[in-house]
Design a protein around this motif. Structure first.
Motif, PDB file in Angstrom:
ATOM      1  N   THR A 628      -2.996  29.619  25.367  1.00  0.00           N
ATOM      2  CA  THR A 628      -2.236  30.733  24.807  1.00  0.00           C
ATOM      3  C   THR A 628      -1.383  31.412  25.875  1.00  0.00           C
ATOM      4  OG1 THR A 628      -4.228  32.109  25.048  1.00  0.00           O
ATOM      5  CG2 THR A 628      -3.785  31.192  22.875  1.00  0.00           C
ATOM      6  N   GLN A 629      -1.864  31.406  27.111  1.00  0.00           N
ATOM      7  CA  GLN A 629      -1.066  31.953  28.212  1.00  0.00           C
ATOM      8  C   GLN A 629       0.195  31.127  28.417  1.00  0.00           C
ATOM      9  OE1 GLN A 629      -3.336  33.631  31.668  1.00  0.00           O
ATOM     10  NE2 GLN A 629      -2.253  32.075  32.819  1.00  0.00           N
ATOM     11  N   ARG A 630       0.047  29.808  28.384  1.00  0.00           N
ATOM     12  CA  ARG A 630       1.208  28.933  28.545  1.00  0.00           C
ATOM     13  C   ARG A 630       2.118  28.983  27.322  1.00  0.00           C
ATOM     14  NH1 ARG A 630      -1.319  23.446  31.440  1.00  0.00           N
ATOM     15  NH2 ARG A 630      -1.679  24.404  33.488  1.00  0.00           N
ATOM     16  N   MET A 631       1.537  29.110  26.129  1.00  0.00           N
ATOM     17  CA  MET A 631       2.349  29.210  24.916  1.00  0.00           C
ATOM     18  C   MET A 631       3.185  30.484  24.919  1.00  0.00           C
ATOM     19  SD  MET A 631      -0.565  27.849  22.235  1.00  0.00           S
ATOM     20  CE  MET A 631       0.389  28.082  20.734  1.00  0.00           C
ATOM     21  N   GLU A 632       2.605  31.555  25.450  1.00  0.00           N
ATOM     22  CA  GLU A 632       3.348  32.816  25.550  1.00  0.00           C
ATOM     23  C   GLU A 632       4.586  32.628  26.433  1.00  0.00           C
ATOM     24  OE1 GLU A 632       4.128  36.504  24.428  1.00  0.00           O
ATOM     25  OE2 GLU A 632       2.126  35.729  23.966  1.00  0.00           O
ATOM     26  N   LEU A 636       6.303  30.560  22.251  1.00  0.00           N
ATOM     27  CA  LEU A 636       5.720  30.090  20.997  1.00  0.00           C
ATOM     28  C   LEU A 636       5.002  31.197  20.234  1.00  0.00           C
ATOM     29  CD1 LEU A 636       4.334  26.635  22.220  1.00  0.00           C
ATOM     30  CD2 LEU A 636       6.444  27.103  20.947  1.00  0.00           C
ATOM     31  N   ALA A 637       4.893  32.376  20.808  1.00  0.00           N
ATOM     32  CA  ALA A 637       4.276  33.544  20.161  1.00  0.00           C
ATOM     33  C   ALA A 637       2.861  33.242  19.672  1.00  0.00           C
ATOM     34  CB  ALA A 637       5.145  34.031  19.006  1.00  0.00           C
ATOM     35  N   PRO A 638       1.945  32.946  20.584  1.00  0.00           N
ATOM     36  CA  PRO A 638       0.561  32.666  20.169  1.00  0.00           C
ATOM     37  C   PRO A 638      -0.097  33.912  19.597  1.00  0.00           C
ATOM     38  CG  PRO A 638       0.670  32.915  22.546  1.00  0.00           C
ATOM     39  CD  PRO A 638       2.095  32.924  22.054  1.00  0.00           C
ATOM     40  N   PHE A 663      -0.943  21.053  28.377  1.00  0.00           N
ATOM     41  CA  PHE A 663      -2.203  20.558  28.955  1.00  0.00           C
ATOM     42  C   PHE A 663      -2.015  20.040  30.383  1.00  0.00           C
ATOM     43  CE2 PHE A 663      -2.885  20.442  24.427  1.00  0.00           C
ATOM     44  CZ  PHE A 663      -4.216  20.817  24.275  1.00  0.00           C
ATOM     45  N   SER A 664      -0.879  20.303  30.972  1.00  0.00           N
ATOM     46  CA  SER A 664      -0.605  19.785  32.312  1.00  0.00           C
ATOM     47  C   SER A 664      -1.594  20.350  33.337  1.00  0.00           C
ATOM     48  CB  SER A 664       0.817  20.165  32.731  1.00  0.00           C
ATOM     49  OG  SER A 664       1.004  19.875  34.115  1.00  0.00           O
ATOM     50  N   PRO A 665      -2.120  19.504  34.221  1.00  0.00           N
ATOM     51  CA  PRO A 665      -3.020  19.998  35.276  1.00  0.00           C
ATOM     52  C   PRO A 665      -2.264  20.664  36.430  1.00  0.00           C
ATOM     53  CG  PRO A 665      -2.779  17.610  35.465  1.00  0.00           C
ATOM     54  CD  PRO A 665      -2.022  18.030  34.223  1.00  0.00           C
ATOM     55  N   ASP A 666      -0.931  20.574  36.444  1.00  0.00           N
ATOM     56  CA  ASP A 666      -0.141  21.203  37.508  1.00  0.00           C
ATOM     57  C   ASP A 666      -0.330  22.720  37.473  1.00  0.00           C
ATOM     58  OD1 ASP A 666       0.770  18.703  38.065  1.00  0.00           O
ATOM     59  OD2 ASP A 666       2.682  18.925  37.019  1.00  0.00           O
ATOM     60  N   VAL A 667      -0.438  23.304  38.628  1.00  0.00           N
ATOM     61  CA  VAL A 667      -0.652  24.748  38.845  1.00  0.00           C
ATOM     62  C   VAL A 667      -1.815  25.295  38.027  1.00  0.00           C
ATOM     63  CG1 VAL A 667       1.765  25.148  39.464  1.00  0.00           C
ATOM     64  CG2 VAL A 667       1.058  25.548  37.112  1.00  0.00           C
ATOM     65  N   PHE A 668      -2.679  24.387  37.566  1.00  0.00           N
ATOM     66  CA  PHE A 668      -3.848  24.824  36.793  1.00  0.00           C
ATOM     67  C   PHE A 668      -4.722  25.778  37.593  1.00  0.00           C
ATOM     68  CE2 PHE A 668      -8.408  23.519  36.128  1.00  0.00           C
ATOM     69  CZ  PHE A 668      -8.643  24.391  35.084  1.00  0.00           C
ATOM     70  N   GLU A 669      -4.978  25.422  38.853  1.00  0.00           N
ATOM     71  CA  GLU A 669      -5.840  26.262  39.695  1.00  0.00           C
ATOM     72  C   GLU A 669      -5.235  27.651  39.868  1.00  0.00           C
ATOM     73  OE1 GLU A 669      -8.731  25.939  41.148  1.00  0.00           O
ATOM     74  OE2 GLU A 669      -9.264  23.863  40.803  1.00  0.00           O
ATOM     75  N   ASP A 670      -3.912  27.721  40.080  1.00  0.00           N
ATOM     76  CA  ASP A 670      -3.259  29.015  40.270  1.00  0.00           C
ATOM     77  C   ASP A 670      -3.335  29.856  38.996  1.00  0.00           C
ATOM     78  OD1 ASP A 670      -2.635  28.254  42.834  1.00  0.00           O
ATOM     79  OD2 ASP A 670      -0.615  27.578  42.328  1.00  0.00           O
ATOM     80  N   GLU A 671      -3.059  29.206  37.866  1.00  0.00           N
ATOM     81  CA  GLU A 671      -3.113  29.931  36.592  1.00  0.00           C
ATOM     82  C   GLU A 671      -4.531  30.409  36.297  1.00  0.00           C
ATOM     83  OE1 GLU A 671      -0.112  28.255  33.384  1.00  0.00           O
ATOM     84  OE2 GLU A 671      -1.125  26.634  34.442  1.00  0.00           O
ATOM     85  N   LEU A 672      -5.500  29.535  36.571  1.00  0.00           N
ATOM     86  CA  LEU A 672      -6.888  29.904  36.317  1.00  0.00           C
ATOM     87  C   LEU A 672      -7.291  31.081  37.198  1.00  0.00           C
ATOM     88  CD1 LEU A 672      -9.456  29.085  34.719  1.00  0.00           C
ATOM     89  CD2 LEU A 672     -10.129  27.772  36.730  1.00  0.00           C
ATOM     90  N   ALA A 673      -6.875  31.031  38.460  1.00  0.00           N
ATOM     91  CA  ALA A 673      -7.200  32.123  39.376  1.00  0.00           C
ATOM     92  C   ALA A 673      -6.586  33.430  38.875  1.00  0.00           C
ATOM     93  CB  ALA A 673      -6.690  31.803  40.776  1.00  0.00           C
ATOM     94  N   GLU A 674      -5.337  33.353  38.418  1.00  0.00           N
ATOM     95  CA  GLU A 674      -4.657  34.554  37.918  1.00  0.00           C
ATOM     96  C   GLU A 674      -5.366  35.093  36.678  1.00  0.00           C
ATOM     97  OE1 GLU A 674      -0.344  35.716  35.874  1.00  0.00           O
ATOM     98  OE2 GLU A 674      -0.587  33.803  36.933  1.00  0.00           O
ATOM     99  N   TRP A 675      -5.761  34.167  35.804  1.00  0.00           N
ATOM    100  CA  TRP A 675      -6.413  34.596  34.567  1.00  0.00           C
ATOM    101  C   TRP A 675      -7.797  35.187  34.832  1.00  0.00           C
ATOM    102  CZ3 TRP A 675     -10.612  31.749  32.127  1.00  0.00           C
ATOM    103  CH2 TRP A 675     -11.072  32.381  30.980  1.00  0.00           C
ATOM    104  N   ILE A 676      -8.589  34.493  35.657  1.00  0.00           N
ATOM    105  CA  ILE A 676      -9.933  34.995  35.947  1.00  0.00           C
ATOM    106  C   ILE A 676      -9.864  36.353  36.626  1.00  0.00           C
ATOM    107  CG2 ILE A 676     -11.999  34.605  37.356  1.00  0.00           C
ATOM    108  CD1 ILE A 676     -11.840  31.692  36.742  1.00  0.00           C
ATOM    109  N   ALA A 677      -8.919  36.514  37.552  1.00  0.00           N
ATOM    110  CA  ALA A 677      -8.799  37.787  38.267  1.00  0.00           C
ATOM    111  C   ALA A 677      -8.472  38.931  37.312  1.00  0.00           C
ATOM    112  CB  ALA A 677      -7.724  37.678  39.348  1.00  0.00           C
ATOM    113  N   GLY A 678      -7.742  38.637  36.253  1.00  0.00           N
ATOM    114  CA  GLY A 678      -7.372  39.691  35.316  1.00  0.00           C
ATOM    115  C   GLY A 678      -8.278  39.801  34.112  1.00  0.00           C
TER     116      GLY A 678
END
Length: 806
Positions: A628-632, A636-638, A663-678
């Motif tokens: 949903t973060q990537r769709m936003e 795509l208005a999730p 579903f791309s694994p690229d920058v997955f770690e960065d996005e996950l870190a950003e999401w978990i932190a928030g």
């Protein structure tokens, strides 16, 4: 030399029993001074095999003081083992004292045990950790000969395993000739457990003993009237059929996966219990008195059935149990086999079990679990390095007992398998944290729990800190709870029913009723840590608990995929399941063994995307947030998402035309870190590690600390550390926990990698049969800030649309 002393051989002979091969091998390992791991089926005399060497040694050379320490993952198991040891000891006429020491043991008995220990003490990891924190620990434990770890698979890979292994390292230092023994019926990788058990992680130093195979269990899958619900996960629809099973058997354990479901199933069974069979309930939130009452009633044959959670699924030896019912899918073959073993607790008799699937996916999961049990295929446990929060707690316990030198303590800690690879710098950081709280907290006196003296020894800074440690130690961090007490506020406390979580109690008002301990209770008042009640009536609420659901194991997920791809087996399934799979195959696709099937379709003015990952609920919930973060970002208005053990579904205003980039694994770690932190996850993980490490106290002498107070303290410290010391030891530990435990990062990363080469996209004109179960759960998770994210779907209409072939 005879294999066993005469009293034991005579006792075997009077029962017409022979000593089993694996029991003799365990005796031989003891006489050779070897550590030992016994892997033997339920009912094979596994626990007795662990104790036989101790009994033989105590007969040959009687001693005063502690000889054998038995560690159990469950209080109930420790009590049950005591009961099953006392009778043989009495019948042999032996002068051997056996006692339990758990959180339920009265304080006066604990004090007496330290003054005059029994020869055999039965305890839990938490109570053992507390035991080594007393100044007289070396006197009580210095002559210990054997430590027996029962049901080792249940906690070796967890933080409870970390604290136990550290405690064993301490015991080994106090008694260098100590012998370690571990017992289990369900281990897939014995060598890994040999390494966990051994001092200095030398697996070769642990003798592996295998028991003879027992009778094959008999497992049925219950499908009332050949119909299985589309959704649900606890099998409540089958309550009447379960009562019929209880009527046919002498004693039945009805296992469920959560405490809330235990209360629901108990109520459902009583509603169908026209014959008034005596039925009990047992779970970890009930009071010790309530649990003991049910356990005694079960052991003495006064019950026909008991509804239980994992609080009874390990090692309990009630020979009269002749049926186990599993409500809802078991989520793992090892767990199912463990629970099956409670029935016909005898090696030469087949255990009888019935699984009641909660929905159609759970039918496939139940069938997969039965296949795995028949194939003797167990779930593999994954070991990981020990947590620094647990290490901090252990170091504080050691300091409460006696001052220590850092170099010697580091060597001792490294002899513990989970910490064998601990860098010296990490050890020193942990010591520094206990000494000062860290850079950002060093100005506060309360965080200076250790002091380095001029003699080079670390010691507790003040006696009150030792008392605080003992009040708050433990690795199980549950939500804050209120005592459920009979009576009225201000008029004295009556008997305690147990505890409900504070967040649930906060929703109650005087006069409200709720189901607890198998009874309808009405709220009469509140007073600090107590929720006062009386017996009530009407339609009660049911307490729910944070967490509790177990994720689908990787092994079982693979087998479920296999059933999708084996049409020749569909004929053995109920007609509605067979039809469900067949129409899915015609209208869309079935998930392949390595595919990531993604379906997109419109419904009710929204656009859905469903991905079948089979990676467990935690991974799919995290994936839902990521998608949903990537769709936003893609416009795509999730509107929301929902995840289950098998799949994740999102819904949005605009359709997904190409799911692969999402579903791309690229920058997955960065996005996950950003999401978990928030997200709240990192704060929650920090709260847990801060409590375990002793930074935040749950209990003060004579004071009740509410969950809000604990959360406020935790959040305040979290914000300070994030701002002023972002590399603080506990922030790093919280991040590690959030990645592994909460988000299941490993399984999610594998899914994303697989999606780039094995993604199968099906564009549909309406919902597919496989998507119906997850969409019936839609609306439980939402995207913060999104408009109109409520979605109500009527099950029959949805199912009808999914199953049409036109």
């Amino acid at each position: 030399m005879p294999p066993l002393p005469a009293p034991i051989l005579d006792w075997f002979a009077t029962r017409g029993w022979g000593v089993r091969r694996h029991q003799l091998e365990m005796l031989a390992a003891a006489r050779a001074g070897e550590h030992a791991l016994l892997v033997a089926p339920t009912g094979s005399g596994k626990t007795l095999a662990g104790f036989l060497p101790s009994l033989a040694e105590l007969i040959a050379e009687p001693v005063e003081g502690l000889h054998t320490l038995y560690v159990s993952p469950l209080k109930a198991l420790a009590v049950d083992v005591q009961r099953n040891l006392l009778n043989p000891i009495a019948e042999m006429g032996l002068d051997i004292r056996v006692e339990t020491r758990t959180g339920d043991t009265p304080s006066d008995r604990k004090a007496r045990q330290r003054e005059r220990p029994p020869q055999i003490l039965l305890t839990t990891p938490e109570s053992l950790s507390l035991l080594i924190s007393y100044p007289d620990a070396d006197r009580m434990l210095g002559q210990l000969k054997t430590v027996i770890v029962d049901e080792v698979h249940a906690f070796a890979t967890t933080k409870r395993g970390d604290i136990l292994n550290l405690a064993m390292a301490r015991l080994q230092a106090l008694s260098p000739n100590l012998r370690r023994v571990a017992l289990s019926a369900t281990i897939a990788d014995p060598e890994a457990y040999q390494g966990w058990l051994a001092p200095d992680a030398d697996a070769a130093s642990v003798r592996l003993v295998h028991g003879d195979p027992g009778a094959e269990p008999h497992v049925d899958i219950l499908v009332p009237d050949g119909r299985i619900p589309w959704a649900g996960h606890n099998g409540r629809y089958a309550a009447r059929e379960v009562i019929k099973l209880i009527a046919r058997y002498k004693l039945t354990i009805v296992f469920v996966n959560t405490r809330a479901v235990a209360e629901l199933i108990f109520r459902d069974l009583w509603a169908e219990n026209d014959a008034s069979f005596p039925i009990g309930i047992h779970h970890g939130s009930l009071s010790p008195e309530a649990r003991r009452k049910v356990e005694n009633a079960m052991a003495t044959g006064r019950l026909r059935a008991i509804v239980a959670t994992a609080s009874l699924d390990l090692g309990i030896d009630w020979g009269d149990v002749d049926l186990v019912v599993q409500m809802g899918a078991p989520k793992g073959s090892s767990r199912l086999l463990q629970r099956i073993g409670r029935a016909n607790h005898r090696m030469d008799e087949a255990s009888e079990a019935v699984v009641v699937p909660g929905n159609r996916f759970e039918y496939l999961e139940s069938l997969a679990a039965r296949d795995a049990v028949e194939a003797h295929e167990l779930d593999v446990d994954l070991f990981r390095p020990g947590g620094v929060d647990v290490l901090a707690q252990h170091l504080m316990a050691c300091a409460c007992s006696a001052p220590f030198a850092a170099d010697a303590m580091y060597d001792e800690v490294r002899s513990s398998a989970p910490y064998a690879g601990l860098p010296r710098a990490e050890f020193d950081r942990t010591l520094g944290f206990i000494e000062s709280g860290g850079y950002a907290l060093r100005a506060y006196e309360r965080y200076k729990r250790l002091t380095l003296g001029p003699d080079g020894l670390y010691r507790v800074s003040h006696p009150r800190m030792a008392a605080q440690h003992r009040l708050n130690a433990g690795t199980i961090v549950e939500a804050a709870a209120l005592n459920v007490v009979y009576g009225k506020a201000g008029r004295g406390r009556g008997r305690s029913f147990g505890k409900v979580e504070e967040w649930f109690a906060s929703q109650l008002r005087i006069g409200d009723s709720f189901m607890f301990a198998g009874q309808v209770l009405e709220v009469t008042g509140f007073d600090g840590p107590d929720l006062f009640v009386k017996l009530g009536k009407g339609d009660p609420r049911v307490p729910t608990y944070v967490g509790g659901r177990m994720p689908l194991s990787t092994n079982l997920a693979r087998r479920v995929r296999g059933l999708f791809n084996t049409p020749e087996r569909w004929a053995e399934m109920p007609p509605d399941v067979c039809e469900w799979l067949d129409i899915q195959r015609q209208r869309s696709s079935l998930p392949g063994m390595d595919d990531l099937l993604v379906e997109t379709f419109p419904a009710d003015g929204r656009n859905y995307m469903v991905a079948y990952g089979f990676e467990g609920r935690n991974a799919h919930q995290t994936l839902g947030m990521l998608l949903t973060q990537r769709m936003e970002k893609a416009g795509l208005a999730p509107l929301g998402f929902v995840g289950s053990d098998y799949m994740v579904a999102t819904w949005s205003l605009n359709p997904v035309s190409d799911p692969k980039p999402l579903f791309s694994p690229d920058v997955f770690e960065d996005e996950l870190a950003e999401w978990i932190a928030g997200s709240p996850f990192l704060r929650r993980a920090f709260r847990e590690v801060a409590v375990i490490a002793g930074l935040i106290d749950r209990v003060h002498p004579g004071q009740h600390k509410t969950g809000k107070q604990v959360t406020f303290s935790s959040d305040l410290i979290y914000d300070v550390l994030r701002r002023h010391e972002p590399d603080h030891l506990l922030l790093t530990a919280a991040w590690t926990d959030a990645r592994s435990k909460i988000t299941d990062i490993g399984r999610l990363a594998g899914l994303l990698e697989r999606s780039q080469t094995h993604l199968v996209h099906r564009v549909l004109d309406r919902v597919s049969p496989l998507a119906v179960p997850v969409l019936l759960e839609a609306g439980k998770e939402r995207v913060f800030g999104a408009a109109d994210d409520a979605l109500l779907i009527e099950a029959d209409a949805l199912a009808e649309a999914a199953m049409r072939l036109d």
